[in-house]
Design an enzyme around this catalytic site. Sequence first.
Site, PDB file in Angstrom:
ATOM      1  CG  ASP A 219     -25.446   5.595  66.926  1.00  0.00           C
ATOM      2  OD1 ASP A 219     -25.311   6.829  66.991  1.00  0.00           O
ATOM      3  OD2 ASP A 219     -25.065   4.819  67.814  1.00  0.00           O
TER       4      ASP A 219
ATOM      5  CG  ASP B 178     -26.830  10.559  68.690  1.00  0.00           C
ATOM      6  OD1 ASP B 178     -27.575  10.290  69.652  1.00  0.00           O
ATOM      7  OD2 ASP B 178     -25.680  10.140  68.580  1.00  0.00           O
ATOM      8  CD  GLU B 179     -28.265   5.827  70.241  1.00  0.00           C
ATOM      9  OE1 GLU B 179     -28.876   4.768  70.458  1.00  0.00           O
ATOM     10  OE2 GLU B 179     -27.485   6.356  71.044  1.00  0.00           O
TER      11      GLU B 179
END
Length: 646
Positions: A120, A210-211
């Site tokens: 993350d 973003d993960e």
Amino acid sequence: MADEAKDNHLQQPLEHTELSERKQSSLHHSLLGPSLQKAGQDAVDQSKVAEIIYQASLGSKFFKHEEKRDEQLTKKVEAILARKQYLESIDLSSELRRIDERISHLVRERDLSQFIVHVDCDAFYASVEELDRPELKNVPMAVGKGVLTTCNYKAREFGCRSGMAGHIAQKLCPQLISLPLNFGKYSKKAEEIREIMAKYDPRYEAASVDEAYLNITPYCKAHDLDPATVVSRLRAEILEKTKISVSAGIGPNATIAKISSNKNKPNGQFIVPNNHEAVMDFMADLPVRKVNGVGRVFERELVSVGINTCKDIYPMRGMLHDLFGEKVTNFLIYCYLGIGRTEIRPVDEYERKSVGTERTFADLWGSNRLRERMKLTAEDLEKDLEELNLSFRTLVLKVKLHTYGVYSRQRALHRPIHIAQDIYQYALPLLASLETEFKDKGGLKIRLMGLRGTALIERNKKVQGFFGKWVGEAGSREGTKRKQLDAEGWEVWPQEEFEQMDDHQNQTSKPVARIQEDGQEDERAKDITFEILSQGISSTENLHDLSQQKGKKEKEPGGQLQEHEQEQWRCPICNHSMAPDDRIFNEHIDWCLSREAIRDVVKESSSSNIQEAVTSPPPKRLKMMEKKKPTGATSGLFPLFKQKQR
DNA sequence: GCGGATCAC
DNA sequence: TATGGTGATCCGC
């Protein structure tokens, strides 16, 4: 963004005081928004923040809507509590036996053999912006106007959070600098990070920009390394090569990895060992709100029955099924045991279910303007469908009233569509139906409109003819150019109906589609059609006004329509006039849409494969992964944050 | 299949 | 002046 996803509980526990105070307190909580209590919030006095937000929101339409929702939820919670009280008075031993059997089965069968990682990025958008403008690192900064998409840790010290209204954030932090979104920049950076992750797990699963989830079990074996070391190296490599700091969680499944990645954020990692005891300990004191799938509403329901952390689920197991139903019970048992999916797979192996577009704007009303807006929306949707090379067979119109209530109307179509003109055309009756419904409630005044297609169909998909011959492209752009009109196809329509329709078209001089003598309709003709449909605004305007009169009339005894026979409703599709009667009107719309549908199918197909075109099976689909999480476990299903820059 | 609601990000 | 957009799932009908 994920690193700031969940609410905090107010620091003051809820006292049993006046009802009004309780209500206000839950509203404070609700207004805090969907993201709090993640890293960077520790030093913040949340009750003070809540008070500022509350004061700043007072009196707004948004606030009034939240208030209404909060009251509804309170009623629901009261019903749950009453039910619980009853359940406490009866014998639950049979349900207890059943669920205990299930629990021991799940424990026996649980898979603890995999090392799953959740990576993350820390305040991703803000971090990317700081790479370009390092001076922003030391000042409170947010990305996104209107509503904050994310903000840096400096800003979080003031109580700013993602999802917060921009003007509220400015109130909390007057010196806040906010930047516009630049998706292209973020995607590019994300791609750099993914290149690195692919080295550790080529089948990593991007859960959003973003993960990502990784299964590093094979990597650990191949390099004879323990998972924590591998993740340390992964994070170090990402930081070194991309200058983005990431946090990570490691555990036996995706759920635990996800929760763990927040434990040592920012720029940290956390591991839950792959054994039953460690997992049970980890889950025991975990607030249920931390689990993916438990949002604000469900949290309130759970807390109301005494479930604050995952260990509180166990003593309630006997009445969960009765209180919340099958799916939710399974989900909660998974929470209690810390069970989650262990299969990680690339996103492109998931099947997309819908594609849509929506936009918020200044309050909008009036048939004319609503239709103009809908045309733009249809054009937006066409663009997205074009990029994805998709058509769809179910159309959904969504509006948000100026008072924030959301309504949608959908319709299954008789053929797949993807062209703006078609989308607009099929959306017209949906809009008309909403206008009719809201006619006596002050009219349709909206702040958002959206169109979405579901039941997707791939375009450029060859349709196979009787003898295995490739005969064309179903639903492709070329296919909709209506190259050939097959005479046979028209037989499905009784001749008189066409004559009748032609009569009306002649009357109004506004044929909906001008089919040329040779059966062709070129692009120019389609544009004309679109223009005509836009003009249809005026005819629907009539409908609008007339429906109001109809509303009055319906209250009259024996509601016959003869007194106003001169007043007619017009079909927004073919412009056909008819008696102002709901049933007749709706039946006509149905007929009109299906007529369009079959005519198009016929035209898109050569004479030899009409049958296939009509009954053609849906295109092959990728198999959907069996989901282990029973509720709302959409994480990872649809990752590529497909927000558009407009 | 439809419409509302909830959830994630 | 004034609180987002995209997509998924579940429930009740």
